[in-house]
Design a protein around this motif. Structure first.
Motif, mmCIF file in Angstrom:
data_model
loop_
_atom_site.group_PDB
_atom_site.id
_atom_site.type_symbol
_atom_site.label_atom_id
_atom_site.label_comp_id
_atom_site.label_asym_id
_atom_site.label_seq_id
_atom_site.Cartn_x
_atom_site.Cartn_y
_atom_site.Cartn_z
ATOM 1 N N GLN A 48 40.615 59.309 52.641
ATOM 2 C CA GLN A 48 39.876 60.484 52.176
ATOM 3 C C GLN A 48 40.512 61.768 52.694
ATOM 4 N N THR A 81 42.085 64.872 50.398
ATOM 5 C CA THR A 81 41.709 66.277 50.562
ATOM 6 C C THR A 81 42.908 67.153 50.882
ATOM 7 N N GLU A 132 32.793 62.966 54.000
ATOM 8 C CA GLU A 132 33.252 64.291 53.548
ATOM 9 C C GLU A 132 33.092 65.339 54.641
ATOM 10 N N ASN A 133 32.017 65.237 55.422
ATOM 11 C CA ASN A 133 31.800 66.209 56.495
ATOM 12 C C ASN A 133 32.822 66.046 57.618
ATOM 13 N N ASP A 154 36.123 67.442 56.431
ATOM 14 C CA ASP A 154 36.056 68.909 56.434
ATOM 15 C C ASP A 154 36.265 69.450 57.839
#
Length: 318
Positions: A15, A19, A208-209, A212
């Motif tokens: 992931q 990104t 996702e967090n 990020d």
């Protein structure tokens, strides 16, 4: 900026690469992966094979600016034949230091080490975990992560390479491995679950967090030589977790009540005390430092991410 990522084909690594490979970010990626069938986009420059022991004995390329070290051993599949702590140390401590020494030699600007909230401990009672809390690793895996952290601090102390340590709790998504995958499978059934009276508070971090947050740590000047606890903003009970997942799956949540002392005793009798801790005890993480020092706020709420995990899990099973 040239970024080397280890553990590139793993749950978090894949992931992260998805990104960071966005052309608009301007990153050039060098990825290390055990898997050969890795999809390389135009700004992934090189695929380097990790050795079977996760040691990086072939040397890293020149001109690397940042290393994000995700690779490590999280499980011992045959602990009857091995010394689990020794096996964890070989990869999580010795392998990490081997890579870190190469980072020093190649004058890498920043080394980001993904550790574990297990370094802090297994449960919280009065106060959430913070970065300043005394480490209390609860298992061999967590102890190896703490030993790696301490060794990295010593190694980089007198150098220009900046060290960033990130300790996440359980990372979740529809395709998460391990305990979350087993929980999703259970939630997808119509069985009533024994969480009617569960009022624990647990911190999790959506995939996702976490990605990020790692992305912010690549360049933010205030991240240099810091340790961060990272988690979703909300802390939820196991009952709420199941409710969100069920809602995402379009299923009603059905619960039954069983006294927790009875559950704890039953879990101990069948050798599942750790599972009881994870389902019924609290583990809260305070992310104030990340918010104040880096201005970071989790892009997804826990409810959003859990609903999404439930929805995507059903899609995967279709």
């Amino acid at each position: 900026m040239y970024i080397l990522i280890t553990g590139a084909s793993g749950f978090v690594g894949s992931q992260l690469i998805k990104t960071l490979s966005n052309q608009s970010l301007g990153y050039q990626l060098v990825v290390l992966s055990r898997k050969e069938n890795f999809n390389l986009s135009s700004n992934i420059l090189q695929l380097v094979r990790e050795t079977s022991d996760n040691f990086f004995d072939k040397g890293i390329p020149d001109n690397i600016d940042v290393i994000i070290h995700l690779a490590g051993r999280a499980h011992i599949l045959n602990d009857q034949l091995l010394d689990p702590l020794d096996e964890f140390r070989k990869v999580n401590v010795d392998g990490t230091l081997q890579l870190a020494r190469q980072a020093l030699e190649k004058k890498v600007k920043r080394f980001i080490f993904i550790s574990s909230i297990g370094v802090n401990g297994a449960v919280t009672s009065q106060q959430p975990f913070t970065e300043d809390a005394l480490p209390q690793p609860h298992a061999d895996y967590a102890l190896s992560k703490l030993e790696a952290e301490e060794a990295l601090k010593i190694l980089f102390a007198e150098s220009d390479t900046e060290l960033v340590i990130i300790r996440p709790p359980l990372v979740y998504a529809a395709h998460a491995p391990g305990n979350f995958a087993r929980l999703l499978k259970l939630v997808a059934t119509n069985l009533p679950l024994p969480f009617a009276g569960t009022k624990n508070r647990r911190s999790f971090v959506a995939l996702e967090n976490l990605v990020d947050f790692i992305q912010i740590c690549i360049e933010h000047p205030n991240a240099a030589n810091q340790t961060f606890l990272v988690a979703d903003q909300s802390r939820i009970s196991t009952r709420e977790l199941v409710q969100y997942l069920k809602q995402g799956m379009g299923k009603p949540a059905r619960f039954i009540y069983l006294p927790q002392p009875l559950m704890k005793l039953g879990a101990a009798c069948i050798g599942k005390s750790k599972l009881y801790e994870q389902l019924f005890e609290s583990l809260e993480v305070d992310t104030t430092k990340a918010q104040k020092l880096l201005g970071w706020t989790a892009p997804l709420s826990t409810q959003q991410a859990m609903l999404q995990a439930g929805q995507n899990y059903l899609k995967m099973k279709e």
